[in-house]
Enzyme design. Structure first.
Site, short mmCIF file in Angstrom:
data_model
loop_
_atom_site.label_atom_id
_atom_site.label_comp_id
_atom_site.label_asym_id
_atom_site.label_seq_id
_atom_site.Cartn_x
_atom_site.Cartn_y
_atom_site.Cartn_z
N CYS A 279 26.47 79.02 47.92
CA CYS A 279 27.26 78.72 49.10
C CYS A 279 27.05 79.80 50.17
CB CYS A 279 28.74 78.66 48.74
SG CYS A 279 29.11 77.63 47.30
N ARG B 229 20.34 77.75 52.04
CA ARG B 229 20.84 78.04 50.71
C ARG B 229 21.15 76.75 49.93
NH1 ARG B 229 24.26 82.98 50.11
NH2 ARG B 229 23.22 84.60 51.30
N TRP C 269 28.43 74.45 47.93
CA TRP C 269 27.61 73.80 46.91
C TRP C 269 28.54 73.54 45.74
CZ3 TRP C 269 24.68 75.61 42.29
CH2 TRP C 269 23.70 74.69 41.90
N ASN D 156 32.51 81.99 47.47
CA ASN D 156 31.27 81.73 46.74
C ASN D 156 31.48 82.15 45.30
OD1 ASN D 156 30.11 81.07 49.16
ND2 ASN D 156 28.85 82.91 49.31
N GLY D 157 30.91 81.42 44.35
CA GLY D 157 30.99 81.83 42.96
C GLY D 157 31.90 80.94 42.14
N GLU E 249 4.55 75.74 37.21
CA GLU E 249 5.00 75.78 38.60
C GLU E 249 4.76 74.45 39.29
OE1 GLU E 249 5.87 77.11 42.67
OE2 GLU E 249 6.68 77.45 40.67
N LYS F 270 7.81 72.22 40.81
CA LYS F 270 7.87 71.81 42.22
C LYS F 270 7.97 70.29 42.35
CE LYS F 270 7.72 75.63 44.59
NZ LYS F 270 8.30 76.40 43.49
N GLU G 84 11.60 69.22 41.36
CA GLU G 84 12.70 69.56 42.26
C GLU G 84 12.57 68.91 43.63
OE1 GLU G 84 12.94 73.81 42.52
OE2 GLU G 84 10.89 74.07 43.18
N HIS H 228 -0.41 68.81 20.26
CA HIS H 228 0.72 69.12 19.39
C HIS H 228 1.99 68.40 19.85
CE1 HIS H 228 -1.40 72.27 17.12
NE2 HIS H 228 -2.04 72.46 18.27
N LYS I 47 19.29 77.69 47.20
CA LYS I 47 18.17 78.62 47.37
C LYS I 47 18.27 79.79 46.41
CE LYS I 47 14.48 80.27 49.31
NZ LYS I 47 13.18 79.64 48.99
#
Length: 607
Positions: free
Chosen positions: A2, A27, A74, A98-99, A479, A483, A486, A502, A602
């Protein structure tokens, strides 16, 4: 993560709070709101969704007042609705947070037992109601905040305004960063200095457990025991200029095209182009004497650290352990006396990485952090800091910051190897020369993205995608999968190519693209063999390779994207760029929110 902004000023607060919140949009958030003091009374405006919705509310119902707080939320506790949007409060107090307040349920039950009613599902409202309860009992704002901070547990950044106190704002920090800005006859608070940059460049940072009382003329800091403390005022590197997209459609597209400059600027910090030697920065440990090095990070930064592990072990022969920070902090690994730690974070505020940092320091490890924000909590708490030179990264999905981290880790691996005598001067010169060529190769990759866009059209139709790589390209395969997940919401997994037999090979059919990172070199034949097995089972083989590799793979691969040929040492840096480009183009084709993917922030500042 947030965003918080607040100010005690002389001009209309709401427009400036809204502008500061816009600088925090990167963010990630799902609702927003502002509260100001109007003739001593608290008024607020809130809206679900983007800041444009809040701006429309403010245009229809303007807010007066010169003191106020703002927030982009958020959602954690409670759905992302206007009712749950911050600021929360009562007629006496308004709060942004925030938190996570970990003990909010017991506090809420305690207050409800005393007849206090609640209107939302959030943990933040508990803070507001507790403050209100204390204020009604006769406490001053400062007394109410002090008592409340001693009751709540968890990670929080708080900013509060109080009815009848038009020139007062109180903020507090435990695990969630806050900066105080100094103006001319005004004071500000924000989640980071970027939000405050248009208002001031003079900032001070709250330390863990601090709270601060702001008026229009001063900031009075207190520690967790309510003792007055001094916090240094410094000039932030951020300017008031808006971070814009230029001629690009998205911040991510702009940041992808900044790879060459960022790589060049970062490498110039550590490599002398004339001597082709690495100049190690001041380190908190002697790499020659290290018995062990522990690497830790989260998300893409962890994948960069994984590549770094390959490099450090191969070039410097230091025993390296690596762990996701959220696992390290609870795994209780054995750590040797005199050991070192290398932590990686773009923001320098990642909660789990910060917790790992504190654990490692408490266990006697000397901590070096690779961060993009020199004023961050990690930078301030580490024994040493190595900076990437990526500049502000607004897109939630890390791009240029990731390759900058790789550039720093590659430089450290070379420097450590030279210091320990495991790398000759000739080899150092050869590998630094290869590193210095990467920005040019990156620019060439970005000039013509037609092949990647064609590949994106195929991948956008898929439900599942496999990424394969070997050696130091295995983390780059992960990676690429991260990407794609998300940004486009397509299920994707990254695997070591040798692991395909496997288990993952069971997933392969003619609907599953298998995307391989396989430049020619020592591991090429093994990877090509794995791909032929996938092709024999109907897998749609799509490969990133160089011209020599393309000749061999084109016999059975559906698509081959040619990447400039480079030394295997730097291949992970270069191959990170096309997999990021692929994810970007797939997301654009699918119409997702490229810069702010759903459910993502973010920087993750709570567990």
């Amino acid at each position: 993560m947030c965003g918080i902004v607040g100010l005690v000023g002389r001009e209309a607060a709401a427009p400036r709070l809204l502008e500061a919140l816009r600088r925090l949009e990167y963010r990630g958030y799902d609702s927003a709101g502002i509260a100001t003091l109007v003739e001593g009374h608290i008024e607020r405006r809130r809206a679900e969704g983007k800041l444009a919705n809040l701006a429309a509310v403010l245009e229809a119902r303007p807010l007066g007042g010169t003191t106020g707080i703002g927030h982009t939320r958020w959602a954690t506790h409670g759905a992302p609705t206007e009712r749950n949007a911050h600021p929360h409060g009562t007629p006496l107090v308004s709060v942004v947070h925030n938190g996570i307040i970990e003990n909010y349920a017991e506090l809420r039950a305690e207050l409800e037992a005393e007849g206090v009613g609640f209107e939302t599902e959030t943990d933040t409202e508990t803070v507001a109601k507790l403050l209100d309860h204390l204020l009604r009992a006769g406490a001053s704002p400062e007394q109410a905040v002090s008592a409340t901070l001693k009751r709540i547990r968890g990670a929080f950044g708080l900013a509060m305004v109080f009815a009848g106190h038009p020139r007062l704002l109180i903020a507090a920090r435990q695990g969630s960063p806050l900066a105080v800005g100094y103006g001319k006859g005004e004071m500000y608070v924000g989640s980071d200095a970027l939000a405050l940059a248009p208002l001031t460049r003079r900032v001070a940072y709250l330390e863990e457990g601090d709270w601060v009382v702001l008026s229009d003329m001063e900031a009075r800091f207190f520690d967790a025991a309510d003792r007055p403390v001094e916090r240094a005022v410094r000039l932030t590197a951020y300017s008031g200029a808006a971070v814009g997209k230029g001629n690009y459609r998205h911040f991510m597209e702009k940041e992808l095209h900044e790879h060459p400059v960022v790589l060049g600027d970062t490498l110039r910090q550590y490599i002398d182009p004339a001597s082709r030697a690495v100049a190690l920065p001041d380190l908190p440990f002697d790499p020659v004497a290290l018995p062990k090095l522990t690497l830790s990070a989260c998300g893409s930064a962890y994948l960069a650290a994984q590549v770094g592990r390959y490099w450090l072990e191969e070039l410097s022969r230091i025993p390296v352990d690596s762990d996701i920070a959220s696992e390290l902090r609870y795994r209780d690994p054995p750590l040797p006396a005199g050991g070192g730690a290398l932590l990686v974070s773009q923001s320098g505020e990642t909660a789990d990485t910060l917790a790992a940092l504190r654990l490692l320091k408490a266990r006697g490890q000397r901590v070096l952090s690779v961060v993009n924000v020199g004023e961050s909590s990690m930078a301030r708490e580490s024994d040493g800091t190595v900076l990437t030179v990526a500049g502000p990264e607004i897109g939630v999905a890390s791009t240029k910051a990731f390759t900058a981290q790789l550039a720093v880790l590659a430089s450290l691996a070379l420097g450590f190897g030279r210091a320990r005598g495991t790398l000759s001067a000739g080899e150092e010169a050869r590998l630094t020369a290869a590193l210095l060529e990467v920005p040019g190769h990156a620019a060439a990759l970005l000039e013509d993205g037609a092949e990647i866009q064609e590949l994106a059209r195929e991948v956008a139709q898929a439900r599942d995608v496999l990424f394969l790589g070997r050696g130091s390209l295995y983390p780059i395969a992960m990676e690429g999968a991260l990407k794609l997940k998300e940004l486009s919401y397509i299920h994707a997994e990254g695997y070591a190519a040798g692991e395909m037999k496997h288990g993952p090979i069971a997933l392969i059919d003619d609907s599953v693209p298998v995307i391989a990172l396989c430049p020619s070199g020592p591991l090429f034949e093994k990877t090509a063999s794995n791909l032929q097995e996938a092709a024999a089972r109907g897998g749609r083989i799509m490969a990133f390779t160089d011209a020599a590799g393309a000749l061999a793979l084109s016999r059975f691969a559906e698509r081959v994207v040619v990447v400039p040929a480079v030394d295997p040492f730097v291949a992970p840096i270069l191959h990170a760029i096309p997999v990021q480009l692929l994810a970007y183009h797939v997301a654009v084709l699918k119409g997702t929110d490229v810069d702010q993917p759903r459910n993502l922030a973010k920087a993750v500042t709570v567990e």
